[in-house]
Design a protein around this motif. Structure first.
Motif, mmCIF file in Angstrom:
data_model
loop_
_atom_site.group_PDB
_atom_site.id
_atom_site.type_symbol
_atom_site.label_atom_id
_atom_site.label_comp_id
_atom_site.label_asym_id
_atom_site.label_seq_id
_atom_site.Cartn_x
_atom_site.Cartn_y
_atom_site.Cartn_z
ATOM 1 N N ILE A 151 -16.660 13.774 -37.040
ATOM 2 C CA ILE A 151 -17.200 12.413 -36.938
ATOM 3 C C ILE A 151 -18.725 12.438 -36.999
ATOM 4 C CG2 ILE A 151 -17.475 10.441 -35.378
ATOM 5 C CD1 ILE A 151 -14.556 11.083 -34.425
ATOM 6 N N ALA A 152 -19.345 13.344 -36.248
ATOM 7 C CA ALA A 152 -20.810 13.429 -36.190
ATOM 8 C C ALA A 152 -21.423 13.785 -37.539
ATOM 9 C CB ALA A 152 -21.228 14.456 -35.144
ATOM 10 N N ASN A 153 -20.648 14.415 -38.406
ATOM 11 C CA ASN A 153 -21.176 14.855 -39.697
ATOM 12 C C ASN A 153 -20.646 14.044 -40.878
ATOM 13 O OD1 ASN A 153 -22.915 17.292 -39.115
ATOM 14 N ND2 ASN A 153 -21.081 17.754 -37.929
ATOM 15 N N GLY A 154 -20.148 12.849 -40.613
ATOM 16 C CA GLY A 154 -19.775 11.949 -41.703
ATOM 17 C C GLY A 154 -18.335 11.994 -42.148
ATOM 18 N N GLY A 155 -17.473 12.665 -41.400
ATOM 19 C CA GLY A 155 -16.055 12.702 -41.748
ATOM 20 C C GLY A 155 -15.688 13.878 -42.632
ATOM 21 N N LEU A 156 -14.409 13.986 -42.918
ATOM 22 C CA LEU A 156 -13.899 15.121 -43.704
ATOM 23 C C LEU A 156 -14.378 15.105 -45.150
ATOM 24 C CD1 LEU A 156 -10.270 15.399 -42.307
ATOM 25 C CD2 LEU A 156 -12.166 16.983 -41.966
ATOM 26 N N GLY A 157 -14.826 13.966 -45.639
ATOM 27 C CA GLY A 157 -15.365 13.919 -46.999
ATOM 28 C C GLY A 157 -16.723 14.582 -47.105
ATOM 29 N N GLN A 158 -17.386 14.783 -45.952
ATOM 30 C CA GLN A 158 -18.737 15.353 -45.927
ATOM 31 C C GLN A 158 -18.831 16.686 -45.194
ATOM 32 O OE1 GLN A 158 -21.305 13.747 -47.507
ATOM 33 N NE2 GLN A 158 -19.693 12.366 -48.189
ATOM 34 N N TYR A 159 -17.807 17.044 -44.441
ATOM 35 C CA TYR A 159 -17.945 18.168 -43.513
ATOM 36 C C TYR A 159 -16.620 18.881 -43.298
ATOM 37 C CZ TYR A 159 -18.541 20.545 -39.004
ATOM 38 O OH TYR A 159 -18.575 21.476 -38.002
ATOM 39 N N ARG A 160 -16.695 20.200 -43.155
ATOM 40 C CA ARG A 160 -15.548 21.029 -42.768
ATOM 41 C C ARG A 160 -16.015 22.038 -41.723
ATOM 42 N NH1 ARG A 160 -13.463 17.907 -45.917
ATOM 43 N NH2 ARG A 160 -11.770 18.307 -47.365
ATOM 44 N N ALA A 161 -15.259 22.147 -40.641
ATOM 45 C CA ALA A 161 -15.567 23.137 -39.603
ATOM 46 C C ALA A 161 -15.065 24.512 -40.041
ATOM 47 C CB ALA A 161 -14.906 22.742 -38.292
ATOM 48 N N GLU A 162 -15.665 25.533 -39.480
ATOM 49 C CA GLU A 162 -15.247 26.897 -39.806
ATOM 50 C C GLU A 162 -13.783 27.117 -39.451
ATOM 51 O OE1 GLU A 162 -16.444 30.116 -36.812
ATOM 52 O OE2 GLU A 162 -18.055 28.637 -36.606
ATOM 53 N N ALA A 163 -13.176 28.106 -40.088
ATOM 54 C CA ALA A 163 -11.734 28.365 -39.973
ATOM 55 C C ALA A 163 -11.296 28.623 -38.537
ATOM 56 C CB ALA A 163 -11.346 29.541 -40.862
ATOM 57 N N ALA A 164 -12.142 29.209 -37.716
ATOM 58 C CA ALA A 164 -11.771 29.515 -36.332
ATOM 59 C C ALA A 164 -11.444 28.262 -35.535
ATOM 60 C CB ALA A 164 -12.896 30.277 -35.642
ATOM 61 N N MET A 165 -11.932 27.110 -35.984
ATOM 62 C CA MET A 165 -11.656 25.855 -35.282
ATOM 63 C C MET A 165 -10.329 25.245 -35.720
ATOM 64 S SD MET A 165 -13.903 25.528 -33.036
ATOM 65 C CE MET A 165 -13.717 23.847 -32.476
ATOM 66 N N HIS A 166 -9.634 25.915 -36.625
ATOM 67 C CA HIS A 166 -8.324 25.451 -37.081
ATOM 68 C C HIS A 166 -7.220 26.410 -36.659
ATOM 69 C CE1 HIS A 166 -9.939 22.257 -39.642
ATOM 70 N NE2 HIS A 166 -10.908 23.110 -39.919
ATOM 71 N N GLY A 167 -7.576 27.571 -36.148
ATOM 72 C CA GLY A 167 -6.580 28.591 -35.839
ATOM 73 C C GLY A 167 -6.171 28.614 -34.383
ATOM 74 N N VAL A 168 -5.834 29.787 -33.916
ATOM 75 C CA VAL A 168 -5.382 30.002 -32.546
ATOM 76 C C VAL A 168 -6.522 29.658 -31.588
ATOM 77 C CG1 VAL A 168 -4.522 31.735 -30.925
ATOM 78 C CG2 VAL A 168 -3.835 31.816 -33.329
ATOM 79 N N SER A 169 -6.235 28.819 -30.614
ATOM 80 C CA SER A 169 -7.285 28.331 -29.720
ATOM 81 C C SER A 169 -7.972 29.449 -28.944
ATOM 82 C CB SER A 169 -6.737 27.284 -28.756
ATOM 83 O OG SER A 169 -5.652 27.806 -28.021
ATOM 84 N N ALA A 170 -7.223 30.452 -28.527
ATOM 85 C CA ALA A 170 -7.815 31.552 -27.762
ATOM 86 C C ALA A 170 -8.799 32.371 -28.602
ATOM 87 C CB ALA A 170 -6.728 32.450 -27.202
ATOM 88 N N GLN A 171 -8.719 32.261 -29.938
ATOM 89 C CA GLN A 171 -9.626 33.000 -30.817
ATOM 90 C C GLN A 171 -10.754 32.123 -31.349
ATOM 91 O OE1 GLN A 171 -7.064 34.718 -33.791
ATOM 92 N NE2 GLN A 171 -6.021 36.019 -32.317
ATOM 93 N N SER A 172 -10.833 30.890 -30.867
ATOM 94 C CA SER A 172 -11.903 30.005 -31.311
ATOM 95 C C SER A 172 -13.193 30.356 -30.573
ATOM 96 C CB SER A 172 -11.520 28.537 -31.069
ATOM 97 O OG SER A 172 -11.342 28.293 -29.693
ATOM 98 N N PRO A 173 -14.346 29.953 -31.120
ATOM 99 C CA PRO A 173 -15.638 30.302 -30.510
ATOM 100 C C PRO A 173 -15.948 29.396 -29.316
ATOM 101 C CG PRO A 173 -15.980 29.061 -32.523
ATOM 102 C CD PRO A 173 -14.506 29.264 -32.395
ATOM 103 N N PHE A 174 -15.423 29.762 -28.151
ATOM 104 C CA PHE A 174 -15.612 28.936 -26.962
ATOM 105 C C PHE A 174 -16.038 29.770 -25.768
ATOM 106 C CE2 PHE A 174 -11.444 30.602 -26.115
ATOM 107 C CZ PHE A 174 -11.344 30.635 -24.732
ATOM 108 N N VAL A 175 -16.592 29.077 -24.782
ATOM 109 C CA VAL A 175 -16.925 29.675 -23.496
ATOM 110 C C VAL A 175 -16.258 28.819 -22.430
ATOM 111 C CG1 VAL A 175 -18.795 30.190 -21.875
ATOM 112 C CG2 VAL A 175 -19.137 30.563 -24.312
ATOM 113 N N ASP A 176 -15.547 29.454 -21.513
ATOM 114 C CA ASP A 176 -14.978 28.744 -20.375
ATOM 115 C C ASP A 176 -16.096 28.622 -19.340
ATOM 116 O OD1 ASP A 176 -13.675 27.890 -18.053
ATOM 117 O OD2 ASP A 176 -11.895 29.101 -18.459
ATOM 118 N N ASN A 177 -16.505 27.405 -19.061
ATOM 119 C CA ASN A 177 -17.635 27.185 -18.159
ATOM 120 C C ASN A 177 -17.263 27.346 -16.688
ATOM 121 O OD1 ASN A 177 -19.411 26.594 -20.324
ATOM 122 N ND2 ASN A 177 -18.515 24.551 -20.442
ATOM 123 N N GLY A 178 -15.981 27.516 -16.388
ATOM 124 C CA GLY A 178 -15.549 27.754 -15.023
ATOM 125 C C GLY A 178 -15.480 26.501 -14.159
ATOM 126 N N ASN A 179 -15.782 25.355 -14.732
ATOM 127 C CA ASN A 179 -15.767 24.108 -13.960
ATOM 128 C C ASN A 179 -14.802 23.095 -14.567
ATOM 129 O OD1 ASN A 179 -17.112 23.405 -16.275
ATOM 130 N ND2 ASN A 179 -18.930 22.629 -15.277
#
Length: 133
Positions: free
Chosen positions: A60-88
């Motif tokens: 949404i922030a980048n104009g929709g799917l016609g303008q933007y695609r996220a890296e493949a890790a954001m479409h795959g297994v959630s545990a392998q996505s680039p995230f940090v558990d903030n503990g809160n």
């Protein structure tokens, strides 16, 4: 004779079935094991939802799917996505994106998502240098 062969086959298949399905071999697990399995499944569902919300916020922030695609890790297994558990009760996802038809990442997005589904876009802009001076 035929009865003995049938019994032997039934016994062999039963043994094989119990070996393949460990839950059948020990149907009564310890309460702690069951609790851990439920917690893991619940966290995976919540993390997957958070990953999807973060990716959708970037789209949404980048104009929709016609303008933007996220890296493949954001479409795959959630545990392998680039995230940090903030503990809160929140996760922060930091990922890159590109314009459709391109293979060059040009946008970096940082999104924090709570377990309740609150989404905050912390950064959305040019890819920053990951090596501070």
């Amino acid at each position: 004779m035929k009865l003995n062969i049938r019994l032997a086959c039934l016994l062999a298949l039963s043994t094989l079935g119990v070996g393949i399905f460990p839950a059948l071999s020990n149907p009564v697990g310890s309460p702690q094991t069951q609790l851990n399995e439920i917690t893991v499944i619940s966290n995976n569902i919540e993390l997957n939802r958070a990953k999807n919300l973060a990716r959708q916020a970037a789209e949404i922030a980048n104009g929709g799917l016609g303008q933007y695609r996220a890296e493949a890790a954001m479409h795959g297994v959630s545990a392998q996505s680039p995230f940090v558990d903030n503990g809160n009760g929140t996760w922060t996802f930091t990922f890159k994106g590109y314009r459709p038809g391109s293979s060059v990442y040009t946008v970096e997005t940082v999104v924090t998502v709570s377990q309740e589904g609150r989404v905050t876009v912390d950064y959305n802009g040019p890819i920053r240098n990951s090596n501070p001076l």
